[in-house]
Enzyme design. Sequence first.
Site, mmCIF file in Angstrom:
data_model
loop_
_atom_site.group_PDB
_atom_site.id
_atom_site.type_symbol
_atom_site.label_atom_id
_atom_site.label_comp_id
_atom_site.label_asym_id
_atom_site.label_seq_id
_atom_site.Cartn_x
_atom_site.Cartn_y
_atom_site.Cartn_z
ATOM 1 N N ASP A 1 0.850 -1.186 0.000
ATOM 2 C CA ASP A 1 0.000 0.000 0.000
ATOM 3 C C ASP A 1 0.894 1.247 0.000
ATOM 4 O O ASP A 1 2.016 1.205 0.502
ATOM 5 C CB ASP A 1 -0.891 -0.033 1.256
ATOM 6 N N ASN B 1 -11.171 -2.673 -5.888
ATOM 7 C CA ASN B 1 -10.340 -1.710 -6.629
ATOM 8 C C ASN B 1 -10.960 -1.293 -7.970
ATOM 9 O O ASN B 1 -10.525 -0.316 -8.582
ATOM 10 C CB ASN B 1 -8.924 -2.244 -6.862
#
Length: 231
Positions: free
Chosen positions: A15, A63
């Site tokens: 991330d 996503n």
Amino acid sequence: MEKTKIPRHVAIIPDGNGRWAIGRNLPRMAGHRAGAKIFPDVVGWAREAGIEVLSVFCFSTENWKRPDGEVRGLMRIFDVLLRRNFRRLLREKIRFRWLGSADGLQRRIVETLRAMELETASNCGFCLCLAINYSGRDEILRAVEKISATGSAIESWQSLSQNLDSSGLPDVDLVVRTSGERRLSNFLLLQSAYAELHFTECLWPDFSREELLRAIDEYGQRKRRFGAINH
Ligand code: IPE
Ligand code: MG
């Protein structure tokens, strides 16, 4: 001195690609490219450290909510990364597993992922799992659907786990998440039931061998009890 315990299965949630790019006045895609670039190195460091299974959360079923251009860019990166590294996996006798669903993924990517699984299926050393179009809840639903299609009941954890995307792999021992976020975000929920969690402020494109070794070291110092009392 006691030898450091090495986790068998490490799950990484990379991330911070976007923040890495913004901090450099670059478009978010530059962060994704930088994140993809270190990827082959991370696999090498994990192998050298003695980890048996490395799972990486590349793209979640959530996503798809990102802007179209970013989703397209990420898919292009996966396509290139997979094709470029496919031969290397074969050469290095790495076993490849894809975690996720084909729903909504480009056919070309699904075909590459399936071919990689098939062609590396007999490799028995290190195993690399890429979670692409994956979420823990979706995986559980697909497993339950598979079982009910056969008409059988879920009688035990074993009968469920055999139908998860990760069937046959050991449970996750250690979850590593970069960029300071402290959550699992639907990654390998059941497989991480007893995992140790390691969070680092480091943004994914800056992840290094030292960062990985620090996570392993911290894992080695944790006392795992699996619900029992053993001081
Ligand atoms: C993680 O980086 C990469 C993927 C989800 C593919 P992010 O894109 O989430 O980066 P931040 O959180 O915006 O910094
Ligand atoms: Mg993020």
